[in-house]
Write a protein that holds these residues in place. Sequence first.
Motif, PDB file in Angstrom:
ATOM      1  N   LEU A   1      12.055  14.516  -6.875  1.00 50.63           N
ATOM      2  CA  LEU A   1      11.577  13.136  -6.751  1.00 50.63           C
ATOM      3  C   LEU A   1      11.576  12.678  -5.300  1.00 50.63           C
ATOM      4  CD1 LEU A   1      13.269  11.423  -9.833  1.00 50.63           C
ATOM      5  CD2 LEU A   1      10.846  11.966  -9.517  1.00 50.63           C
ATOM      6  N   LEU A   2      12.574  13.099  -4.531  1.00 51.88           N
ATOM      7  CA  LEU A   2      12.594  12.765  -3.099  1.00 51.88           C
ATOM      8  C   LEU A   2      11.390  13.371  -2.389  1.00 51.88           C
ATOM      9  CD1 LEU A   2      16.403  13.167  -2.289  1.00 51.88           C
ATOM     10  CD2 LEU A   2      15.097  11.036  -2.502  1.00 51.88           C
ATOM     11  N   THR A   3      11.030  14.594  -2.773  1.00 53.79           N
ATOM     12  CA  THR A   3       9.824  15.212  -2.214  1.00 53.79           C
ATOM     13  C   THR A   3       8.584  14.430  -2.607  1.00 53.79           C
ATOM     14  OG1 THR A   3      10.874  17.395  -2.339  1.00 53.79           O
ATOM     15  CG2 THR A   3       8.483  17.332  -2.094  1.00 53.79           C
ATOM     16  N   ASP A   4       8.530  13.971  -3.860  1.00 56.52           N
ATOM     17  CA  ASP A   4       7.397  13.155  -4.316  1.00 56.52           C
ATOM     18  C   ASP A   4       7.298  11.864  -3.505  1.00 56.52           C
ATOM     19  OD1 ASP A   4       7.007  15.102  -6.216  1.00 56.52           O
ATOM     20  OD2 ASP A   4       7.927  13.966  -7.852  1.00 56.52           O
ATOM     21  N   LEU A   5       8.449  11.233  -3.243  1.00 57.88           N
ATOM     22  CA  LEU A   5       8.441  10.000  -2.443  1.00 57.88           C
ATOM     23  C   LEU A   5       7.904  10.269  -1.050  1.00 57.88           C
ATOM     24  CD1 LEU A   5      11.929   8.516  -3.436  1.00 57.88           C
ATOM     25  CD2 LEU A   5       9.688   7.698  -4.153  1.00 57.88           C
ATOM     26  N   TYR A   6       8.321  11.373  -0.470  1.00 56.33           N
ATOM     27  CA  TYR A   6       7.855  11.742   0.874  1.00 56.33           C
ATOM     28  C   TYR A   6       6.335  11.932   0.893  1.00 56.33           C
ATOM     29  CZ  TYR A   6       7.077  14.732   4.957  1.00 56.33           C
ATOM     30  OH  TYR A   6       6.585  15.283   6.117  1.00 56.33           O
ATOM     31  N   HIS A   7       5.834  12.655  -0.107  1.00 56.25           N
ATOM     32  CA  HIS A   7       4.388  12.877  -0.170  1.00 56.25           C
ATOM     33  C   HIS A   7       3.644  11.572  -0.450  1.00 56.25           C
ATOM     34  CE1 HIS A   7       3.995  17.246   0.229  1.00 56.25           C
ATOM     35  NE2 HIS A   7       5.125  17.348  -0.449  1.00 56.25           N
ATOM     36  N   GLY A   8       4.263  10.672  -1.181  1.00 57.56           N
ATOM     37  CA  GLY A   8       3.640   9.387  -1.446  1.00 57.56           C
ATOM     38  C   GLY A   8       3.437   8.572  -0.184  1.00 57.56           C
ATOM     39  N   VAL A   9       4.465   8.577   0.682  1.00 59.59           N
ATOM     40  CA  VAL A   9       4.340   7.866   1.962  1.00 59.59           C
ATOM     41  C   VAL A   9       3.272   8.535   2.827  1.00 59.59           C
ATOM     42  CG1 VAL A   9       5.538   7.216   4.079  1.00 59.59           C
ATOM     43  CG2 VAL A   9       6.714   7.041   1.873  1.00 59.59           C
ATOM     44  N   LEU A  10       3.294   9.875   2.879  1.00 56.88           N
ATOM     45  CA  LEU A  10       2.313  10.593   3.693  1.00 56.88           C
ATOM     46  C   LEU A  10       0.885  10.357   3.208  1.00 56.88           C
ATOM     47  CD1 LEU A  10       3.874  14.119   4.408  1.00 56.88           C
ATOM     48  CD2 LEU A  10       3.734  12.154   5.929  1.00 56.88           C
ATOM     49  N   SER A  11       0.726  10.204   1.903  1.00 61.19           N
ATOM     50  CA  SER A  11      -0.622  10.054   1.348  1.00 61.19           C
ATOM     51  C   SER A  11      -1.309   8.785   1.824  1.00 61.19           C
ATOM     52  CB  SER A  11      -0.558  10.058  -0.183  1.00 61.19           C
ATOM     53  OG  SER A  11       0.055   8.880  -0.674  1.00 61.19           O
TER      54      SER A  11
ATOM     55  N   VAL B   1       7.492   1.269  -8.913  1.00 65.18           N
ATOM     56  CA  VAL B   1       8.019   2.522  -8.365  1.00 65.18           C
ATOM     57  C   VAL B   1       9.379   2.840  -8.976  1.00 65.18           C
ATOM     58  CG1 VAL B   1       8.937   3.593  -6.252  1.00 65.18           C
ATOM     59  CG2 VAL B   1       6.722   2.445  -6.201  1.00 65.18           C
ATOM     60  N   VAL B   2      10.237   1.821  -9.075  1.00 63.00           N
ATOM     61  CA  VAL B   2      11.552   2.031  -9.684  1.00 63.00           C
ATOM     62  C   VAL B   2      11.396   2.498 -11.128  1.00 63.00           C
ATOM     63  CG1 VAL B   2      13.662   0.876 -10.431  1.00 63.00           C
ATOM     64  CG2 VAL B   2      12.708   0.391  -8.166  1.00 63.00           C
ATOM     65  N   MET B   3      10.487   1.864 -11.865  1.00 69.68           N
ATOM     66  CA  MET B   3      10.274   2.268 -13.257  1.00 69.68           C
ATOM     67  C   MET B   3       9.715   3.682 -13.340  1.00 69.68           C
ATOM     68  SD  MET B   3      10.760   1.429 -16.323  1.00 69.68           S
ATOM     69  CE  MET B   3      11.196  -0.289 -16.074  1.00 69.68           C
ATOM     70  N   SER B   4       8.846   4.041 -12.393  1.00 65.34           N
ATOM     71  CA  SER B   4       8.311   5.411 -12.357  1.00 65.34           C
ATOM     72  C   SER B   4       9.433   6.411 -12.129  1.00 65.34           C
ATOM     73  CB  SER B   4       7.259   5.540 -11.247  1.00 65.34           C
ATOM     74  OG  SER B   4       6.178   4.666 -11.458  1.00 65.34           O
ATOM     75  N   LEU B   5      10.342   6.092 -11.215  1.00 65.67           N
ATOM     76  CA  LEU B   5      11.480   6.977 -10.950  1.00 65.67           C
ATOM     77  C   LEU B   5      12.355   7.131 -12.195  1.00 65.67           C
ATOM     78  CD1 LEU B   5      12.483   5.732  -7.376  1.00 65.67           C
ATOM     79  CD2 LEU B   5      11.613   8.001  -7.953  1.00 65.67           C
ATOM     80  N   VAL B   6      12.603   6.013 -12.874  1.00 65.59           N
ATOM     81  CA  VAL B   6      13.425   6.066 -14.086  1.00 65.59           C
ATOM     82  C   VAL B   6      12.767   6.950 -15.141  1.00 65.59           C
ATOM     83  CG1 VAL B   6      14.315   4.703 -16.010  1.00 65.59           C
ATOM     84  CG2 VAL B   6      14.517   3.843 -13.666  1.00 65.59           C
ATOM     85  N   MET B   7      11.472   6.769 -15.346  1.00 63.31           N
ATOM     86  CA  MET B   7      10.758   7.558 -16.355  1.00 63.31           C
ATOM     87  C   MET B   7      10.738   9.033 -15.991  1.00 63.31           C
ATOM     88  SD  MET B   7      10.009   5.358 -18.666  1.00 63.31           S
ATOM     89  CE  MET B   7       8.896   6.313 -19.705  1.00 63.31           C
TER      90      MET B   7
ATOM     91  N   MET C   1       0.830  -1.207   0.000  1.00 60.43           N
ATOM     92  CA  MET C   1       0.000   0.000   0.000  1.00 60.43           C
ATOM     93  C   MET C   1       0.866   1.260   0.000  1.00 60.43           C
ATOM     94  SD  MET C   1      -3.158  -1.112   2.499  1.00 60.43           S
ATOM     95  CE  MET C   1      -4.041   0.413   2.176  1.00 60.43           C
ATOM     96  N   ILE C   2       1.946   1.245   0.764  1.00 62.85           N
ATOM     97  CA  ILE C   2       2.843   2.411   0.783  1.00 62.85           C
ATOM     98  C   ILE C   2       3.481   2.610  -0.593  1.00 62.85           C
ATOM     99  CG2 ILE C   2       4.994   3.314   1.733  1.00 62.85           C
ATOM    100  CD1 ILE C   2       4.237   2.020   4.388  1.00 62.85           C
ATOM    101  N   LEU C   3       3.932   1.527  -1.202  1.00 65.18           N
ATOM    102  CA  LEU C   3       4.557   1.624  -2.522  1.00 65.18           C
ATOM    103  C   LEU C   3       3.567   2.111  -3.579  1.00 65.18           C
ATOM    104  CD1 LEU C   3       6.700  -1.635  -2.423  1.00 65.18           C
ATOM    105  CD2 LEU C   3       7.590   0.702  -2.543  1.00 65.18           C
ATOM    106  N   LEU C   4       2.320   1.657  -3.498  1.00 64.31           N
ATOM    107  CA  LEU C   4       1.310   2.133  -4.437  1.00 64.31           C
ATOM    108  C   LEU C   4       1.028   3.617  -4.223  1.00 64.31           C
ATOM    109  CD1 LEU C   4      -1.228  -0.845  -4.499  1.00 64.31           C
ATOM    110  CD2 LEU C   4       0.430  -0.211  -6.245  1.00 64.31           C
ATOM    111  N   GLY C   5       1.042   4.051  -2.960  1.00 64.08           N
ATOM    112  CA  GLY C   5       0.879   5.477  -2.684  1.00 64.08           C
ATOM    113  C   GLY C   5       2.019   6.297  -3.253  1.00 64.08           C
ATOM    114  N   VAL C   6       3.235   5.781  -3.124  1.00 64.10           N
ATOM    115  CA  VAL C   6       4.403   6.465  -3.682  1.00 64.10           C
ATOM    116  C   VAL C   6       4.297   6.554  -5.205  1.00 64.10           C
ATOM    117  CG1 VAL C   6       6.887   6.219  -4.084  1.00 64.10           C
ATOM    118  CG2 VAL C   6       5.953   5.899  -1.784  1.00 64.10           C
ATOM    119  N   MET C   7       3.924   5.451  -5.828  1.00 64.12           N
ATOM    120  CA  MET C   7       3.783   5.442  -7.287  1.00 64.12           C
ATOM    121  C   MET C   7       2.712   6.430  -7.735  1.00 64.12           C
ATOM    122  SD  MET C   7       2.820   2.198  -9.696  1.00 64.12           S
ATOM    123  CE  MET C   7       2.470   2.409 -11.448  1.00 64.12           C
TER     124      MET C   7
END
Length: 502
Positions: free
Chosen positions: A307-317, A290-296, A76-82
């Motif tokens: 991107l680090l900010t996006d990851l942070y917001h993904g976890v918070l979401s 998530v890795v593929m999203s980061l690469v793209m 669920m956390i990884l899906l939120g990050v993605m």
Amino acid sequence: MDANLLAFIPLILTLVLALVLRQTLVALGAGILAGAMVFSGFQPLTALSYLADIATAQLYKQGQWQGWHLNVIATMILLGVMTQLLARGGAVMAFGDWLYGYVRSPRHARLVTILLGWLVFIDGIFSCLAVGNVCQPLSDRYQIRREQLAYFVDSNASPLCALLLFSSWGPYLLSLLAGVSFLPMPPVQAFFELAQANFYAVLTIGVSLFVAWKGFGFEKPLPVEVSAPTQDIGKGNPWLLLVPMGTLLSASVGLTLYSGATHTHQSGLAAWLAAADIGSAMRNAALLAVVMSLVMMLKSGRRVSTLLTDLYHGVLSMRLAIGILLCTWMIGSVIKDLQVAAMIAHWAEAHLNPSLLVSGLFLLCATMAFATGSSWGTFAIMIPIGAEISGHVAPELLLPALSAVVAGSVFGDHCSPISDTSVLSATSSGCEPRAHVLTQLPFALTVAMSALIGFQMLNLGLGKLASWAIAIASVSVLLMLLQWWFNRKQAKATTGSELPDA
């Protein structure tokens, strides 16, 4: 007070607070605290010890980490990050820009809205936000009423998530099904069985396609001044969205089948699915996505710091979703320890007419979800109780009963004016939530009546195919009547507008 009656206090308190406060997390938390007090004989220290034990047991129990629960949380956390990477990185907007170049008519625009909802199936809330905002310019360009746009957005968000194992709903429902000790099959196989009998979700998606094709049910929008397309329209990059979503889907299927094949000597999809470690497969698939999203995102020019900010917001979401999930597991333990579900099941066995079990659960869950605005909260309470009731009253109807719980919860949430998906579908599409709910209601009720008929047919012992045939025939007849009513209403409005003023 009788001990049996005291045991019902946590459940009643949870339901009342969910109805009054409309805050699922608060209601579940209060129910857990009340249950701990009842279980401990109203001894505060004992209650605190009990709370600590059941909280810890969700992650670590009897010297072992609870792999299933940990994998569900991680997924669920990884899906939120993605979700945040794709939304904040502009992948959905870029896909919309690309898609605009292929839209040639209002019908195309309506169907494209639904298609985009299918492509961002990962989460109901994400789908509502992404599709509504991306398709607003499209709706203006082709004179699609905002309420109609909101209907397409909402009808292809939660109903779709309830059917797909690899959405954010999948791990949550699997965790609840895994708690049903007498389930006659592995949770993943049960999930597919429930999806196949989810009349409401499937018919809702089908009806939205029909409405998109025919274009009826909504008044013509007022003319709006549409700005000229920017030079980027039609030049967006679809791969920013398609590659991560394709990775998620293909990796989920591939890793699940690989896991099953390595855990059993039997051959065939059914055997592999039954033996698969679905939790690990979904976690690893989400991680790859998530890795593929980061690469793209990096290839598109997005900076590492962003991107680090996006990851942070993904976890918070995912904070609220994870909180609800943990509380769901804990209140499930409380209800089990207090034997509430067993007592309700024994009462139902003595007084409930088995011929109304499945359809009755559909209506009950629809009412609860409508009043609370939460399908997940209704799942948490009613899946264990519905399983116990059907296990005692009619064990052969266990899976249809659980499917009715899921379908009823989705229906109630779909129609509720306080549901997050209803509100977000409306606001992201540019219309008032109240207007969205009122214009969506005729279609939702049409589908719900047909779903109720389908569940009743299952309850009476008809096979799945026969029940589906009757449900589809019912929704077809009701849709024709609804279309006739809308056309008659539109004709009257047109005639009235042509009359001279007095």
